[in-house]
Enzyme design. Structure first.
Site, PDB file in Angstrom:
ATOM      1  N   ASP A   1      11.859  64.770 -26.743  1.00 44.55           N
ATOM      2  CA  ASP A   1      12.346  63.659 -25.945  1.00 44.55           C
ATOM      3  C   ASP A   1      11.252  63.213 -24.708  1.00 44.55           C
ATOM      4  O   ASP A   1      10.948  63.917 -24.228  1.00 44.55           O
ATOM      5  CB  ASP A   1      13.502  63.868 -25.403  1.00 44.55           C
ATOM      6  CG  ASP A   1      14.767  62.856 -25.137  1.00 44.55           C
ATOM      7  OD1 ASP A   1      14.397  61.713 -24.679  1.00 44.55           O
ATOM      8  OD2 ASP A   1      15.666  63.230 -25.547  1.00 44.55           O
TER       9      ASP A   1
ATOM     10  N   ASP B   1      13.488  57.723 -24.157  1.00 42.53           N
ATOM     11  CA  ASP B   1      14.349  57.728 -23.349  1.00 42.53           C
ATOM     12  C   ASP B   1      14.390  56.227 -22.695  1.00 42.53           C
ATOM     13  O   ASP B   1      13.340  55.785 -22.099  1.00 42.53           O
ATOM     14  CB  ASP B   1      14.494  58.595 -22.500  1.00 42.53           C
ATOM     15  CG  ASP B   1      15.732  58.693 -21.458  1.00 42.53           C
ATOM     16  OD1 ASP B   1      16.731  59.002 -22.152  1.00 42.53           O
ATOM     17  OD2 ASP B   1      15.751  58.479 -20.346  1.00 42.53           O
TER      18      ASP B   1
ATOM     19  N   GLU C   1      15.340  54.592 -27.365  1.00 41.80           N
ATOM     20  CA  GLU C   1      16.822  54.333 -26.824  1.00 41.80           C
ATOM     21  C   GLU C   1      16.845  52.929 -26.106  1.00 41.80           C
ATOM     22  O   GLU C   1      16.089  53.027 -25.171  1.00 41.80           O
ATOM     23  CB  GLU C   1      17.024  55.547 -26.007  1.00 41.80           C
ATOM     24  CG  GLU C   1      18.553  55.418 -26.007  1.00 41.80           C
ATOM     25  CD  GLU C   1      18.815  55.932 -24.451  1.00 41.80           C
ATOM     26  OE1 GLU C   1      20.148  56.196 -24.342  1.00 41.80           O
ATOM     27  OE2 GLU C   1      18.194  55.872 -23.558  1.00 41.80           O
TER      28      GLU C   1
ATOM     29  N   HIS D   1      24.438  62.938 -27.016  1.00 40.12           N
ATOM     30  CA  HIS D   1      25.031  63.728 -25.894  1.00 40.12           C
ATOM     31  C   HIS D   1      25.450  62.655 -24.815  1.00 40.12           C
ATOM     32  O   HIS D   1      25.740  63.154 -23.598  1.00 40.12           O
ATOM     33  CB  HIS D   1      23.739  64.313 -25.110  1.00 40.12           C
ATOM     34  CG  HIS D   1      22.741  63.510 -24.966  1.00 40.12           C
ATOM     35  ND1 HIS D   1      21.912  62.842 -25.678  1.00 40.12           N
ATOM     36  CD2 HIS D   1      22.070  63.305 -23.695  1.00 40.12           C
ATOM     37  CE1 HIS D   1      21.063  61.946 -25.251  1.00 40.12           C
ATOM     38  NE2 HIS D   1      21.239  62.368 -23.788  1.00 40.12           N
ATOM     39  N   ASP D   2      25.486  61.277 -24.867  1.00 42.77           N
ATOM     40  CA  ASP D   2      25.831  60.285 -24.095  1.00 42.77           C
ATOM     41  C   ASP D   2      27.405  59.647 -24.362  1.00 42.77           C
ATOM     42  O   ASP D   2      27.907  58.914 -23.601  1.00 42.77           O
ATOM     43  CB  ASP D   2      24.954  59.155 -23.780  1.00 42.77           C
ATOM     44  CG  ASP D   2      23.744  59.762 -22.968  1.00 42.77           C
ATOM     45  OD1 ASP D   2      23.579  60.667 -22.291  1.00 42.77           O
ATOM     46  OD2 ASP D   2      22.557  59.053 -23.439  1.00 42.77           O
TER      47      ASP D   2
HETATM   48  O1  TEU Z   1      20.657  57.448 -21.435  1.00 42.21           O
HETATM   49  C1  TEU Z   1      20.319  55.985 -21.016  1.00 42.21           C
HETATM   50  C2  TEU Z   1      21.680  55.183 -20.975  1.00 42.21           C
HETATM   51  O2  TEU Z   1      21.498  54.136 -21.154  1.00 42.21           O
HETATM   52  C3  TEU Z   1      22.811  55.859 -21.222  1.00 42.21           C
HETATM   53  O3  TEU Z   1      22.791  56.350 -19.823  1.00 42.21           O
HETATM   54  C4  TEU Z   1      24.045  55.376 -21.622  1.00 42.21           C
HETATM   55  O4  TEU Z   1      23.773  53.844 -21.484  1.00 42.21           O
HETATM   56  C5  TEU Z   1      25.201  55.645 -20.491  1.00 42.21           C
HETATM   57  O5  TEU Z   1      25.261  57.030 -20.699  1.00 42.21           O
HETATM   58  C6  TEU Z   1      26.300  55.012 -20.991  1.00 42.21           C
HETATM   59  O6  TEU Z   1      27.315  54.867 -19.690  1.00 42.21           O
HETATM   60  C7  TEU Z   1      19.586  58.190 -21.396  1.00 42.21           C
HETATM   61  C8  TEU Z   1      19.871  59.591 -21.739  1.00 42.21           C
HETATM   62  O7  TEU Z   1      20.188  59.515 -23.078  1.00 42.21           O
HETATM   63  C9  TEU Z   1      20.911  59.892 -20.803  1.00 42.21           C
HETATM   64  O8  TEU Z   1      21.300  61.266 -21.238  1.00 42.21           O
HETATM   65  C10 TEU Z   1      20.382  60.015 -19.339  1.00 42.21           C
HETATM   66  O9  TEU Z   1      21.110  60.245 -18.498  1.00 42.21           O
HETATM   67  C11 TEU Z   1      19.758  58.749 -19.003  1.00 42.21           C
HETATM   68  O10 TEU Z   1      18.939  58.020 -20.047  1.00 42.21           O
HETATM   69  C12 TEU Z   1      18.653  58.870 -17.705  1.00 42.21           C
HETATM   70  O11 TEU Z   1      17.405  59.355 -18.389  1.00 42.21           O
END
Ligand code: TEU
Ligand code: CA
Length: 563
Positions: free
Chosen positions: A98, A199, A254, A327-328
């Site tokens: 990542d 990310d 992403e 994971h989100d």
């Molecule tokens: O996620 C970015 C992101 O856009 C997500 O936060 C998503 O849109 C959000 O959870 C929806 O509510 C990335 C990572 O995957 C996340 O775990 C991190 O918290 C974030 O970036 C910050 O690095």
């Protein structure tokens, strides 16, 4: 058809904190992953993407990095990493790391320097602005609640943080920042990385002047930093500086806020930016006014329209990636299937879809077991900064109804997919010998890997078969996509075709029996079952589908051809 390993690969995502604890501190670690590699080999995945394992104060579980070249204390040592990558490669599994470079931790040495004075050589590594009328420089709101601006008394200016205030945004306008990023990439390629998950890759370029955003119910300001003015220039530069020298290294961005048109730029063939993107349209479906904690019911036709649009519009011009959760997001079976009576059937049905569309499929850890949402009953059980901050802002300060908010969190909150892996039915599910950092789902005695590996009909073995079939039949990877009956609110029907070989997929998204009639232009002279989550006969024809049934058939209309 331009064949590439990363188009044919099935990728497994590991959230290291929750995968396997090896030293009894309640937190997953790198040595724990190494211990479970044979399990992943048995599943048959080609590559593993591991969420951040770098040094971090863990405000956002490793997405706030204070040293890009060191391992997080809780996850082990650089030696553990070397062992892990060696053992992965020994098994023919590639490693995707990542790359979190939209922001650093506020404890990163660059930021510690940057905030000291306006003249500091690192000042321009971050985005600093004067107060406006004694307040924040603009109205943007953070993904983790509140303003995106934090005041820094040392210098009387605010710094920008799209995520938490412990995640200051890097200033990508500064060429020195970009060179640092390319150095970090070279470092990890030298250490054995085969690819990068980038990310929040759509957010590096902020619009000049940082104008106010349109106030909506969701996050304010996104139109000024998602797919910003210089973003494609930055990715071409990254390609020129690093990726062009390592043609086997893959990249997946992403890209929240990405449209099909933008995706064609990021991941377009011959554009030399990145290999593929994660789009967000299906995950954000039903967010009321863009607010993730107010999700309304949607029709199947809306869900299908999004996925099918991404299938047909990227075809021949760009590469897609496919995911149901990460994971989100909440667990896929809880969001799109039935976590109750038809948990097994619906989990198999959903992954039949994922592994028979065009694009690179990503399986999130535990989905191969059909793990479900956390179903915690108290806000104190949740650890996620997004959940905790939203609770503080809406319930504690905003007076919103706690019961409703708890329900919304239980449906959509990020911790749903972060509960520890359920390996067996012993105490703590075989994840740890002590107290896990996040509670284990109470259903671990029913849902666990040990049980799945002892049952030939398990979701695990069904996924193993889907992966094997995808490797054997290129039509599943490269075939053109045609949808049938887009208005059908129960069935998702599509065909893939490649050089006269066809794969017809029928998926029942309901708990009721549904009639499927063979589309008129599909006239097989020969067909056979590819896969199904029920007992099925071997030919493609009109018939009735059982609850959450999935059935896919190879077929041909050419006399004398084989399937
Ligand atoms: O996620 C970015 C992101 O856009 C997500 O936060 C998503 O849109 C959000 O959870 C929806 O509510 C990335 C990572 O995957 C996340 O775990 C991190 O918290 C974030 O970036 C910050 O690095
Ligand atoms: Ca540990």
């Amino acid at each position: 058809m331009d064949q590439k390993w990363w188009k044919e690969a099935v990728i497994y995502q590991i959230y290291p904190r929750s995968f396997q604890d090896s030293n009894g501190d309640g937190v997953g670690d790198l040595a724990g992953i190494t211990r479970r590699l044979d399990y992943l080999k048995e599943l048959g995945v080609d590559a593993v993407w591991i969420s951040p394992f770098y040094k971090s104060p863990n405000d956002d579980n490793g997405y706030d990095i204070s040293d890009y070249r060191a391992i997080m204390d809780e996850f082990g040592t650089m030696e553990d990493f070397d062992t892990l990558q060696r053992e992965m490669h020994k098994r023919g599994i590639r490693l995707i790391v990542d790359l979190v470079v939209n922001h650093t931790s506020d404890e990163h040495p660059w930021f510690l320097e940057s905030k000291k004075s306006r003249e500091n050589p690192y000042r321009d590594f971050y985005i600093w602005r004067d107060p406006k009328d004694g307040k924040e420089p603009n109205n943007w709101t953070s993904f983790f609640s509140g303003s995106t601006w934090e005041y820094s008394p040392e210098t009387g200016q605010y710094y920008l943080h799209i995520f938490s205030k412990k995640q200051p945004d890097l200033n990508w306008e500064n060429p020195k920042v970009r060179q640092e990023v390319y150095d970090i990439m070279r470092f990890w390629i030298d250490k054995g990385a085969d690819g990068f998950r980038l990310d929040v890759a759509s957010m590096y370029s902020k619009r000049e002047g940082l104008p106010d955003g349109q106030a909506t119910g969701g996050y304010i300001g996104g139109e000024h930093y998602q797919n910003g003015p210089r973003i494609h220039e930055f990715f071409r530069e990254m390609h020129d500086n690093v990726l062009s020298k390592y043609p086997e290294v893959m990249t997946v961005g992403e890209t929240s806020g990405v449209t099909v048109e933008e995706a064609k730029k990021y991941a377009g063939f011959g554009r030399q930016e990145m290999n593929m993107v994660f789009q967000f349209e299906h995950t954000e479906l039903g967010y009321t006014d863009g607010d993730k904690f107010r999700v309304h019911k949607v029709k199947l036709s809306e869900f299908k329209a999004i996925l099918s649009k991404w299938q047909t519009q990227l075809q021949d011009v760009a590469w897609n990636s496919l995911y149901l959760t990460n994971h989100d997001q909440p667990r896929s079976v809880s969001r799109w299937g039935d976590p109750g009576k038809y948990r097994v059937e619906s989990a198999k049905m959903l992954y039949t879809m994922l592994l028979t569309q065009q694009g690179t499929p990503y399986i999130y850890q535990g989905d191969e077991l059909g793990m479900t949402n956390a179903s915690f009953s108290s806000i104190d059980d949740y650890q996620d900064i997004q959940i905790r901050n939203a609770w503080q802002e809406r319930v504690v300060e905003g007076g919103e109804d706690p019961g409703e908010m708890l329900e919304a969190i239980a449906y959509i909150g990020r911790d749903n997919a972060r509960t520890p892996m359920q390996w067996d039915d012993t105490k703590n599910a075989g994840f740890t010998s002590s107290t896990p950092w996040l509670k284990i789902n109470e259903n671990y005695r029913e849902i666990n890997a040990k049980k799945a590996l002892a049952d030939p009909d398990s979701i695990f073995f069904y996924m193993q078969k889907l992966i094997r079939l995808r490797h054997e039949h290129l039509v599943a990877v490269y075939g053109d996509f045609t949808e049938y009956e887009p208005q059908n609110e129960a069935l998702y029907i599509y065909n893939r075709s490649l050089d006269g070989q066809n794969l017809l997929v029928v998926l029942n998204f309901t708990k009721d029996a549904q009639d499927f009639s063979l589309p008129e232009d599909i006239r097989p002279v020969k067909s056979r079952l590819y896969i199904s989550n029920y007992e099925n006969n071997d030919e493609l024809r009109s018939r009735r589908l059982r609850p959450y049934e999935a059935a896919a058939y190879l077929w041909t209309a050419q006399e004398g051809s084989d399937v």
